[in-house]
Design a protein around this motif. Structure first.
Motif, mmCIF file in Angstrom:
data_model
loop_
_atom_site.group_PDB
_atom_site.id
_atom_site.type_symbol
_atom_site.label_atom_id
_atom_site.label_comp_id
_atom_site.label_asym_id
_atom_site.label_seq_id
_atom_site.Cartn_x
_atom_site.Cartn_y
_atom_site.Cartn_z
ATOM 1 N N TRP A 13 0.746 -1.129 -0.119
ATOM 2 C CA TRP A 13 -0.156 0.140 0.035
ATOM 3 C C TRP A 13 0.693 1.288 -0.015
ATOM 4 O O TRP A 13 2.177 1.248 0.288
ATOM 5 C CB TRP A 13 -1.049 0.173 1.126
ATOM 6 N N ILE A 14 0.278 2.439 -0.447
ATOM 7 C CA ILE A 14 0.953 3.522 -0.440
ATOM 8 C C ILE A 14 0.721 4.377 0.714
ATOM 9 O O ILE A 14 -0.661 4.574 1.354
ATOM 10 C CB ILE A 14 0.486 4.577 -1.703
ATOM 11 N N ASP A 15 1.951 4.859 1.439
ATOM 12 C CA ASP A 15 1.883 5.455 2.735
ATOM 13 C C ASP A 15 1.658 7.261 2.473
ATOM 14 O O ASP A 15 1.796 7.512 1.655
ATOM 15 C CB ASP A 15 2.958 5.042 3.547
ATOM 16 N N ALA A 16 0.753 7.416 3.545
ATOM 17 C CA ALA A 16 0.771 8.901 3.487
ATOM 18 C C ALA A 16 1.935 9.670 4.420
ATOM 19 O O ALA A 16 2.352 8.888 5.268
ATOM 20 C CB ALA A 16 -0.836 9.307 4.093
ATOM 21 N N ASP A 17 2.162 10.915 4.163
ATOM 22 C CA ASP A 17 3.109 11.438 4.981
ATOM 23 C C ASP A 17 3.048 12.809 5.175
ATOM 24 O O ASP A 17 2.059 13.497 4.616
ATOM 25 C CB ASP A 17 4.693 11.094 4.225
ATOM 26 N N LYS A 28 8.045 14.346 -4.326
ATOM 27 C CA LYS A 28 8.806 13.047 -3.774
ATOM 28 C C LYS A 28 8.097 11.940 -4.305
ATOM 29 O O LYS A 28 6.809 11.821 -4.392
ATOM 30 C CB LYS A 28 8.964 12.848 -2.272
ATOM 31 N N PRO A 29 8.849 10.774 -4.326
ATOM 32 C CA PRO A 29 7.961 9.611 -4.915
ATOM 33 C C PRO A 29 7.255 8.836 -3.714
ATOM 34 O O PRO A 29 7.651 9.147 -2.668
ATOM 35 C CB PRO A 29 9.172 8.621 -5.221
ATOM 36 N N ALA A 30 6.317 8.336 -3.836
ATOM 37 C CA ALA A 30 5.351 7.714 -2.952
ATOM 38 C C ALA A 30 6.103 6.605 -2.127
ATOM 39 O O ALA A 30 7.247 5.672 -2.999
ATOM 40 C CB ALA A 30 4.126 7.276 -3.451
ATOM 41 N N TRP A 31 5.944 6.480 -0.794
ATOM 42 C CA TRP A 31 6.498 5.150 -0.098
ATOM 43 C C TRP A 31 5.745 4.057 -0.274
ATOM 44 O O TRP A 31 4.450 4.003 0.074
ATOM 45 C CB TRP A 31 6.815 5.517 1.301
ATOM 46 N N VAL A 32 6.100 2.848 -0.609
ATOM 47 C CA VAL A 32 5.247 1.761 -0.812
ATOM 48 C C VAL A 32 5.552 0.612 0.353
ATOM 49 O O VAL A 32 6.663 0.592 0.506
ATOM 50 C CB VAL A 32 5.615 0.770 -2.126
ATOM 51 N N ILE A 69 -5.942 -0.096 6.904
ATOM 52 C CA ILE A 69 -5.380 0.392 5.801
ATOM 53 C C ILE A 69 -6.377 0.812 4.857
ATOM 54 O O ILE A 69 -7.241 -0.151 4.481
ATOM 55 C CB ILE A 69 -4.322 -0.707 5.030
ATOM 56 N N PRO A 70 -6.640 2.095 4.551
ATOM 57 C CA PRO A 70 -7.876 2.453 3.458
ATOM 58 C C PRO A 70 -7.664 1.914 2.216
ATOM 59 O O PRO A 70 -6.555 1.542 1.575
ATOM 60 C CB PRO A 70 -7.410 3.972 3.428
ATOM 61 N N ARG A 71 -8.869 1.452 1.755
ATOM 62 C CA ARG A 71 -8.797 0.722 0.463
ATOM 63 C C ARG A 71 -8.453 1.318 -0.730
ATOM 64 O O ARG A 71 -7.688 0.997 -1.520
ATOM 65 C CB ARG A 71 -10.285 0.281 0.090
ATOM 66 N N GLY A 72 -8.549 2.755 -0.580
ATOM 67 C CA GLY A 72 -7.826 3.765 -1.743
ATOM 68 C C GLY A 72 -6.160 3.503 -2.062
ATOM 69 O O GLY A 72 -5.907 4.111 -2.584
ATOM 70 N N MET A 73 -5.898 3.287 -0.749
ATOM 71 C CA MET A 73 -4.364 3.439 -0.853
ATOM 72 C C MET A 73 -3.506 1.761 -1.120
ATOM 73 O O MET A 73 -2.509 1.952 -1.205
ATOM 74 C CB MET A 73 -3.774 3.810 0.620
ATOM 75 N N ILE A 74 -4.440 0.851 -1.176
ATOM 76 C CA ILE A 74 -4.177 -0.694 -1.383
ATOM 77 C C ILE A 74 -3.499 -0.636 -2.830
ATOM 78 O O ILE A 74 -4.300 -0.439 -3.539
ATOM 79 C CB ILE A 74 -5.108 -1.435 -0.860
ATOM 80 N N LEU A 75 -2.451 -1.266 -3.065
ATOM 81 C CA LEU A 75 -1.907 -1.661 -4.518
ATOM 82 C C LEU A 75 -2.289 -3.113 -4.770
ATOM 83 O O LEU A 75 -2.633 -3.410 -5.565
ATOM 84 C CB LEU A 75 -0.539 -1.520 -4.580
ATOM 85 N N SER A 76 -2.054 -4.141 -3.814
ATOM 86 C CA SER A 76 -2.468 -5.565 -3.746
ATOM 87 C C SER A 76 -2.587 -6.058 -2.401
ATOM 88 O O SER A 76 -1.840 -5.782 -1.401
ATOM 89 C CB SER A 76 -1.121 -6.091 -4.546
ATOM 90 N N ILE A 77 -3.389 -7.137 -2.632
ATOM 91 C CA ILE A 77 -3.379 -8.149 -1.350
ATOM 92 C C ILE A 77 -3.107 -9.198 -1.788
ATOM 93 O O ILE A 77 -3.575 -10.186 -2.845
ATOM 94 C CB ILE A 77 -4.735 -8.065 -0.841
ATOM 95 N N THR A 78 -1.941 -10.042 -1.260
ATOM 96 C CA THR A 78 -1.597 -11.464 -1.516
ATOM 97 C C THR A 78 -1.789 -12.387 -0.458
ATOM 98 O O THR A 78 -1.175 -12.049 0.462
ATOM 99 C CB THR A 78 0.065 -11.343 -1.922
ATOM 100 N N THR A 79 -2.534 -13.376 -0.778
ATOM 101 C CA THR A 79 -2.654 -14.472 0.305
ATOM 102 C C THR A 79 -1.377 -15.139 0.396
ATOM 103 O O THR A 79 -0.922 -15.874 -0.492
ATOM 104 C CB THR A 79 -4.044 -15.461 -0.128
ATOM 105 N N LEU A 80 -0.726 -15.250 1.563
ATOM 106 C CA LEU A 80 0.486 -16.085 1.677
ATOM 107 C C LEU A 80 0.239 -17.587 2.165
ATOM 108 O O LEU A 80 0.760 -18.370 1.649
ATOM 109 C CB LEU A 80 1.186 -15.564 2.680
ATOM 110 N N LEU A 81 -0.864 -17.753 3.058
ATOM 111 C CA LEU A 81 -1.462 -18.963 3.636
ATOM 112 C C LEU A 81 -2.565 -18.837 3.888
ATOM 113 O O LEU A 81 -3.296 -18.125 4.170
ATOM 114 C CB LEU A 81 -0.500 -19.276 4.950
ATOM 115 N N LYS A 82 -3.431 -20.045 3.445
ATOM 116 C CA LYS A 82 -4.978 -19.931 3.563
ATOM 117 C C LYS A 82 -5.508 -20.866 4.935
ATOM 118 O O LYS A 82 -4.721 -21.823 5.039
ATOM 119 C CB LYS A 82 -5.638 -20.683 2.426
#
Length: 107
Positions: A13-17, A28-32, A69-82
């Motif tokens: 996700w993209i952090d606000a600062d 400045k570039p965004a923090w991921v 984490i606000p939905r609008g800031m999310i780039l991806s959600i990856t499931t590591l283990l189910k």
């Protein structure tokens, strides 16, 4: 005790600062940020949050280390283990019998 299962996910996700004080603006570039935890809630609506936790007490329903984490800031959600267990009862065959012998004693 009923077994409690959760997905373990990684959220990018993209952090606000913010900067305080007077300054000239420099683009400045965004923090991921990459956060990992038990998935407590997946966002459904535009103004929802993904909610992660680092611990869960299944017998009380209490969570620790909650992150929203606000939905609008999310780039991806990856499931590591189910559906992994978040806790359980300890017994003599838990595989942690060497812990006491490895602990250091006070001098």
């Amino acid at each position: 005790m009923k077994q409690c299962l959760h997905d373990l996910v990684s959220v990018s996700w993209i952090d606000a600062d913010e900067e305080s004080g007077w300054a000239t603006y420099t683009k400045k570039p965004a923090w991921v940020i990459h956060s990992v935890g038990y998935l407590v809630e997946r966002p459904k609506l535009k103004n929802d949050f993904v909610v992660l936790a680092n611990s869960h007490l299944p017998d009380t329903g209490c969570w620790s280390g909650l992150s929203r984490i606000p939905r609008g800031m999310i780039l991806s959600i990856t499931t590591l283990l189910k559906k992994i267990p978040c806790g359980g009862e300890i017994n003599e065959n838990s595989g942690n019998s060497g812990y006491a012998s490895k602990a250091s004693s006070p001098d």
